[in-house]
Design a protein around this motif. Structure first.
Motif, mmCIF file in Angstrom:
data_model
loop_
_atom_site.group_PDB
_atom_site.id
_atom_site.type_symbol
_atom_site.label_atom_id
_atom_site.label_comp_id
_atom_site.label_asym_id
_atom_site.label_seq_id
_atom_site.Cartn_x
_atom_site.Cartn_y
_atom_site.Cartn_z
ATOM 1 N N GLU A 206 -85.722 -56.155 8.273
ATOM 2 C CA GLU A 206 -86.925 -55.550 8.835
ATOM 3 C C GLU A 206 -86.712 -54.069 9.123
ATOM 4 O O GLU A 206 -87.592 -53.236 8.865
ATOM 5 C CB GLU A 206 -87.336 -56.284 10.109
ATOM 6 N N GLU A 207 -85.544 -53.718 9.653
ATOM 7 C CA GLU A 207 -85.257 -52.315 9.920
ATOM 8 C C GLU A 207 -85.261 -51.508 8.630
ATOM 9 O O GLU A 207 -85.751 -50.375 8.593
ATOM 10 C CB GLU A 207 -83.904 -52.192 10.620
ATOM 11 N N CYS A 208 -84.722 -52.109 7.567
ATOM 12 C CA CYS A 208 -84.702 -51.412 6.277
ATOM 13 C C CYS A 208 -86.107 -51.271 5.715
ATOM 14 O O CYS A 208 -86.457 -50.223 5.161
ATOM 15 C CB CYS A 208 -83.802 -52.169 5.297
ATOM 16 N N MET A 209 -86.943 -52.293 5.868
ATOM 17 C CA MET A 209 -88.309 -52.222 5.365
ATOM 18 C C MET A 209 -89.141 -51.218 6.157
ATOM 19 O O MET A 209 -90.118 -50.663 5.648
ATOM 20 C CB MET A 209 -88.948 -53.612 5.415
ATOM 21 N N LYS A 210 -88.764 -50.974 7.418
ATOM 22 C CA LYS A 210 -89.460 -49.963 8.210
ATOM 23 C C LYS A 210 -89.044 -48.546 7.842
ATOM 24 O O LYS A 210 -89.701 -47.589 8.241
ATOM 25 C CB LYS A 210 -89.191 -50.197 9.696
ATOM 26 N N GLY A 211 -87.947 -48.413 7.099
ATOM 27 C CA GLY A 211 -87.529 -47.084 6.661
ATOM 28 C C GLY A 211 -86.102 -46.735 7.007
ATOM 29 O O GLY A 211 -85.562 -45.750 6.477
ATOM 30 N N ASP A 212 -85.442 -47.477 7.888
ATOM 31 C CA ASP A 212 -84.075 -47.174 8.291
ATOM 32 C C ASP A 212 -83.105 -47.971 7.432
ATOM 33 O O ASP A 212 -82.668 -49.062 7.794
ATOM 34 C CB ASP A 212 -83.879 -47.491 9.776
ATOM 35 N N CYS A 213 -82.765 -47.425 6.271
ATOM 36 C CA CYS A 213 -81.884 -48.122 5.330
ATOM 37 C C CYS A 213 -80.507 -47.470 5.233
ATOM 38 O O CYS A 213 -79.791 -47.697 4.252
ATOM 39 C CB CYS A 213 -82.523 -48.153 3.938
ATOM 40 N N LYS A 214 -80.145 -46.649 6.213
ATOM 41 C CA LYS A 214 -78.858 -45.965 6.124
ATOM 42 C C LYS A 214 -77.690 -46.947 6.133
ATOM 43 O O LYS A 214 -76.655 -46.690 5.530
ATOM 44 C CB LYS A 214 -78.726 -44.980 7.288
ATOM 45 N N ASN A 215 -77.849 -48.053 6.835
ATOM 46 C CA ASN A 215 -76.761 -49.022 6.930
ATOM 47 C C ASN A 215 -76.786 -49.999 5.764
ATOM 48 O O ASN A 215 -75.870 -50.034 4.933
ATOM 49 C CB ASN A 215 -76.857 -49.773 8.260
ATOM 50 N N LEU A 216 -77.844 -50.782 5.667
ATOM 51 C CA LEU A 216 -77.939 -51.812 4.638
ATOM 52 C C LEU A 216 -78.064 -51.202 3.248
ATOM 53 O O LEU A 216 -77.584 -51.769 2.265
ATOM 54 C CB LEU A 216 -79.131 -52.723 4.936
ATOM 55 N N GLY A 217 -78.712 -50.044 3.142
ATOM 56 C CA GLY A 217 -78.906 -49.414 1.841
ATOM 57 C C GLY A 217 -77.618 -48.936 1.205
ATOM 58 O O GLY A 217 -77.577 -48.683 -0.006
ATOM 59 N N ILE A 218 -76.570 -48.783 1.984
ATOM 60 C CA ILE A 218 -75.269 -48.386 1.447
ATOM 61 C C ILE A 218 -74.321 -49.578 1.387
ATOM 62 O O ILE A 218 -73.603 -49.776 0.408
ATOM 63 C CB ILE A 218 -74.664 -47.250 2.295
ATOM 64 N N LYS A 219 -74.333 -50.397 2.434
ATOM 65 C CA LYS A 219 -73.385 -51.505 2.502
ATOM 66 C C LYS A 219 -73.622 -52.550 1.416
ATOM 67 O O LYS A 219 -72.669 -53.030 0.777
ATOM 68 C CB LYS A 219 -73.462 -52.168 3.876
ATOM 69 N N LEU A 220 -74.882 -52.926 1.188
ATOM 70 C CA LEU A 220 -75.153 -53.987 0.216
ATOM 71 C C LEU A 220 -74.777 -53.582 -1.205
ATOM 72 O O LEU A 220 -74.068 -54.332 -1.891
ATOM 73 C CB LEU A 220 -76.619 -54.413 0.297
ATOM 74 N N PRO A 221 -75.194 -52.405 -1.721
ATOM 75 C CA PRO A 221 -74.739 -52.021 -3.070
ATOM 76 C C PRO A 221 -73.226 -51.847 -3.147
ATOM 77 O O PRO A 221 -72.614 -52.235 -4.146
ATOM 78 C CB PRO A 221 -75.475 -50.701 -3.323
ATOM 79 N N ALA A 222 -72.623 -51.260 -2.100
ATOM 80 C CA ALA A 222 -71.170 -51.076 -2.134
ATOM 81 C C ALA A 222 -70.452 -52.410 -2.119
ATOM 82 O O ALA A 222 -69.434 -52.591 -2.811
ATOM 83 C CB ALA A 222 -70.742 -50.211 -0.944
ATOM 84 N N TRP A 223 -70.947 -53.376 -1.344
ATOM 85 C CA TRP A 223 -70.333 -54.698 -1.294
ATOM 86 C C TRP A 223 -70.465 -55.395 -2.647
ATOM 87 O O TRP A 223 -69.536 -56.071 -3.102
ATOM 88 C CB TRP A 223 -71.007 -55.533 -0.202
ATOM 89 N N SER A 224 -71.607 -55.218 -3.306
ATOM 90 C CA SER A 224 -71.808 -55.825 -4.625
ATOM 91 C C SER A 224 -70.857 -55.217 -5.651
ATOM 92 O O SER A 224 -70.279 -55.933 -6.488
ATOM 93 C CB SER A 224 -73.262 -55.625 -5.071
ATOM 94 N N ILE A 225 -70.686 -53.893 -5.588
ATOM 95 C CA ILE A 225 -69.765 -53.247 -6.525
ATOM 96 C C ILE A 225 -68.330 -53.677 -6.245
ATOM 97 O O ILE A 225 -67.519 -53.830 -7.168
ATOM 98 C CB ILE A 225 -69.917 -51.715 -6.442
ATOM 99 N N LEU A 226 -67.994 -53.872 -4.971
ATOM 100 C CA LEU A 226 -66.649 -54.329 -4.627
ATOM 101 C C LEU A 226 -66.355 -55.686 -5.252
ATOM 102 O O LEU A 226 -65.235 -55.926 -5.739
ATOM 103 C CB LEU A 226 -66.502 -54.395 -3.105
ATOM 104 N N GLN A 227 -67.339 -56.599 -5.242
ATOM 105 C CA GLN A 227 -67.131 -57.901 -5.892
ATOM 106 C C GLN A 227 -66.861 -57.730 -7.377
ATOM 107 O O GLN A 227 -66.013 -58.422 -7.961
ATOM 108 C CB GLN A 227 -68.364 -58.796 -5.689
ATOM 109 N N CYS A 228 -67.561 -56.797 -7.998
ATOM 110 C CA CYS A 228 -67.340 -56.521 -9.424
ATOM 111 C C CYS A 228 -65.940 -55.961 -9.649
ATOM 112 O O CYS A 228 -65.253 -56.346 -10.609
ATOM 113 C CB CYS A 228 -68.407 -55.545 -9.926
ATOM 114 N N LEU A 229 -65.490 -55.056 -8.774
ATOM 115 C CA LEU A 229 -64.158 -54.467 -8.932
ATOM 116 C C LEU A 229 -63.070 -55.528 -8.774
ATOM 117 O O LEU A 229 -62.092 -55.537 -9.531
ATOM 118 C CB LEU A 229 -63.967 -53.354 -7.903
ATOM 119 N N LEU A 230 -63.236 -56.409 -7.805
ATOM 120 C CA LEU A 230 -62.238 -57.464 -7.596
ATOM 121 C C LEU A 230 -62.177 -58.417 -8.790
ATOM 122 O O LEU A 230 -61.093 -58.798 -9.250
ATOM 123 C CB LEU A 230 -62.562 -58.238 -6.313
ATOM 124 N N ALA A 231 -63.362 -58.797 -9.298
ATOM 125 C CA ALA A 231 -63.387 -59.688 -10.456
ATOM 126 C C ALA A 231 -62.805 -59.018 -11.690
ATOM 127 O O ALA A 231 -62.100 -59.649 -12.488
ATOM 128 C CB ALA A 231 -64.821 -60.146 -10.718
#
Length: 586
Positions: free
Chosen positions: A390-415
């Motif tokens: 909800e915070e991200c949908m309201k416009g505050d995506c500084k946290n989730l907007g970086i953590k989620l893509p970075a976490w997804s890329i980390l899974q790719c790097l580990l694999a």
């Protein structure tokens, strides 16, 4: 399809193609003339309103951030503050003129290209699609252009400015220039702009006929012989369109050369400051013309090198020469290999090979598909809750907007590290390497560091327990100090090993933070959040562990549930992320 062999077959193929092409071309021109003004009006009015409306805020905030910046020394800061009026005054002019040119190009050529695409083999009702395709989609695309431009001017700009006023480490010195070097730097910039703009423009104009006729030669050979990029039926109409529009590409290349010449000339001042020598700066100004001439020769497959002088502009050119030799060898390999972009008479590649090279948009799509899959997993594990979405949908995506893509890329790097892959394993049957990756400079900048981080993870040889802990610690901690991982269950107590892993995490987050400033990122991430929000609601309704989060909020009803029907309508585009991605995306 069967390629025509022999002169008679090729002549019949070419003759039978002409009526079909001209009918499509006339229809495309009509659609472009009809839809183009509408798209142009949307883009120009929307972008101009954004530029003019935000211009006072941009001016004030730019001056404020530069004045407050700790990364710039006193002399450099004063110089920047004095020179800022020039780009700030030119910005509205450039923004509006660019919107006009972009609106004309997109509004006219998008319906035209859609008409030819509708004639491809993937469409069943070709007659309908030839008339309908490219009309409403172009208008919607124009609105998307304005939306992305607004995101860039409002969010990306202020994100860049936030970096300018960030504090710097105590051991890091601010960037500055010496007053004694300033006159020589300014003189080199002035001479560089005058000389390089004139000479590079002359070289570009001199080589433009070669580009025009060699391009026409290749396109005509591919069209008549049905070889090269136009082997497939779907691409044959584009051959004729490319022949007609090729002069525009040549004009665009010349304009691009003229624009780049200004920056090449200004870089002479940087050389003077770095080498502390006006002679070196003047040598660079001369060498820049030679380097540009050699670059053009390589693109057009003319003779190697350049006949223009190239004096040394670095005191120690050994490293530069070594890199140049490597680049020359790589260029020769490209010339001799089967993947070079050559004429048909030079064994040009076919479309089937071109499909094997992944485009930037494919890598971009993979990132959001991976975020969709991994976001669902994190919701199920309770690491993302409805409040975060909800915070991200309201416009505050500084946290989730970086953590989620970075976490997804980390899974790719580990694999990828576990699979001993030479590149990045982005799905069960797709491996992204330097050989098949996009040639786009931006994506080379993005993929290159990821390959380095993958090799670093591979060298660390993480155990399965360490990988599980790493993915959780990545999400829950800032990862600034090795001591943060004390009493967290991480199996290794080696502080150096922990510091290496945390450095990879910080670099990965910094890379994603830069990617998040791209205009399309914010729009696509918002759409992704709407899909994840619906999944979170469904998980809550099914009685999972996140169900209690909605309680105590609006009497048990989320503030976003009132928009639920609207969100569900927008999730028709869910196919964009793929329904079976959980099985295919790392």
């Amino acid at each position: 399809m069967e390629v025509p062999m022999g002169f008679v077959a090729k002549l019949w193929s070419f003759t039978s193609f002409l009526p079909f092409f001209f009918l499509l071309f006339i229809l495309g021109l009509f659609k472009g003339a009809l839809i183009g003004p509408v798209a142009l009006g949307i883009i120009v009015l929307g972008n101009s309103a954004v530029v003019i409306g935000l211009w006072p805020a941009h001016c004030i905030w730019t001056y404020y951030c530069v004045a407050r910046s700790k990364k710039l020394g006193l002399v450099l800061k004063i110089l920047v503050l004095v020179s800022l009026p020039v780009p700030l005054i030119l910005w509205p002019v450039i923004g509006i003129l660019g919107s006009i040119l972009g609106g004309v190009g997109y509004g006219f050529f998008s319906p035209l290209l859609a008409t030819f695409e509708a004639a491809g083999e993937n469409f069943s009702d070709k007659f309908y699609h030839c008339f309908a395709d490219g009309c409403w989609s172009t208008i919607k695309g124009s609105c998307t252009v304005v939306q992305d431009f607004t995101d860039f001017c409002f969010h990306s700009y202020f994100s860049y400015m936030d970096e300018v006023i960030e504090k710097i480490p105590a051991e890091e010195k601010p960037m500055d220039i010496k007053l004694s070097k300033l006159p020589c730097c300014l003189l080199a910039c002035l001479i560089g702009v005058l000389v390089d703009v004139l000479l590079i423009t002359a070289v570009a104009l001199w080589k433009s006929p070669y580009m025009l006729f060699k391009g026409w030669k290749r396109l005509l050979e591919d069209l008549i012989g049905r070889e090269g990029p136009f082997l497939e039926t779907v691409c044959v109409p584009f051959a004729g369109l490319a022949i007609i529009l090729w002069p525009l590409a040549v004009v665009g290349a010349v304009i691009g050369a003229v624009i780049s010449s200004f920056f090449l000339g200004l870089y002479g001042g940087v050389i003077v400051h770095q080498e502390d020598s006006l002679i070196m700066g003047l040598s660079y100004i001369v060498s820049a013309v030679s380097l540009f001439d050699e670059y053009v020769n390589d693109l057009l497959y003319l003779r190697e090198g350049s006949c223009l002088p190239r004096p040394n502009y670095r005191r120690n050119m050994s490293t530069s020469l070594a890199h140049k030799m490597l680049d020359d060898n790589d260029l020769k390999n490209r010339r001799q290999g089967s993947y070079g972009s050559k004429l048909v008479s030079e064994n040009s590649r076919t479309l089937k090979w071109a499909v094997q090279r992944y485009k930037p948009v494919q890598v971009w799509d993979w990132l959001f598909k991976s975020c969709k899959v991994n976001g669902s997993i994190l919701i199920q594990n309770g690491m993302i809750d409805i409040k975060d979405i909800e915070e991200c949908m309201k416009g505050d995506c500084k946290n989730l907007g970086i953590k989620l893509p970075a976490w997804s890329i980390l899974q790719c790097l580990l694999a990828s590290a576990k699979s001993n892959s030479s590149g990045l394993v982005i799905s069960d049957d797709v491996e992204l390497t330097r050989a098949n990756g996009p040639r786009d400079k931006m994506f080379e900048w993005f993929i290159g560091p990821l390959l380095i981080m993958k090799e670093q993870l591979k060298a660390l040889q993480l155990s399965e327990n360490e990988e599980i802990c790493l993915t959780e610690l990545f999400w829950r901690y800032k990862n600034d100090k090795p001591e943060e991982w004390d009493n967290t269950g991480f199996s290794s107590s080696d502080s150096v090993r922990r510091a290496q892993l945390q450095a990879i995490i910080r670099r990965l987050k910094g890379l994603v933070a830069s990617l998040s400033r791209m205009p399309t990122f914010r729009r696509r991430f918002r759409n992704l959040m709407k899909l994840l929000y619906l999944e979170a609601l469904q998980a809550s309704a099914s009685g999972s562990h996140i169900g209690g989060i909605l309680a105590s909020r609006n009497g048990g009803r989320s503030s976003f549930q009132e928009e639920d029907m609207e969100v569900r309508d927008e999730t028709v585009n869910k196919a964009e992320y793929g329904e079976n991605d959980k099985e295919n995306v790392v």
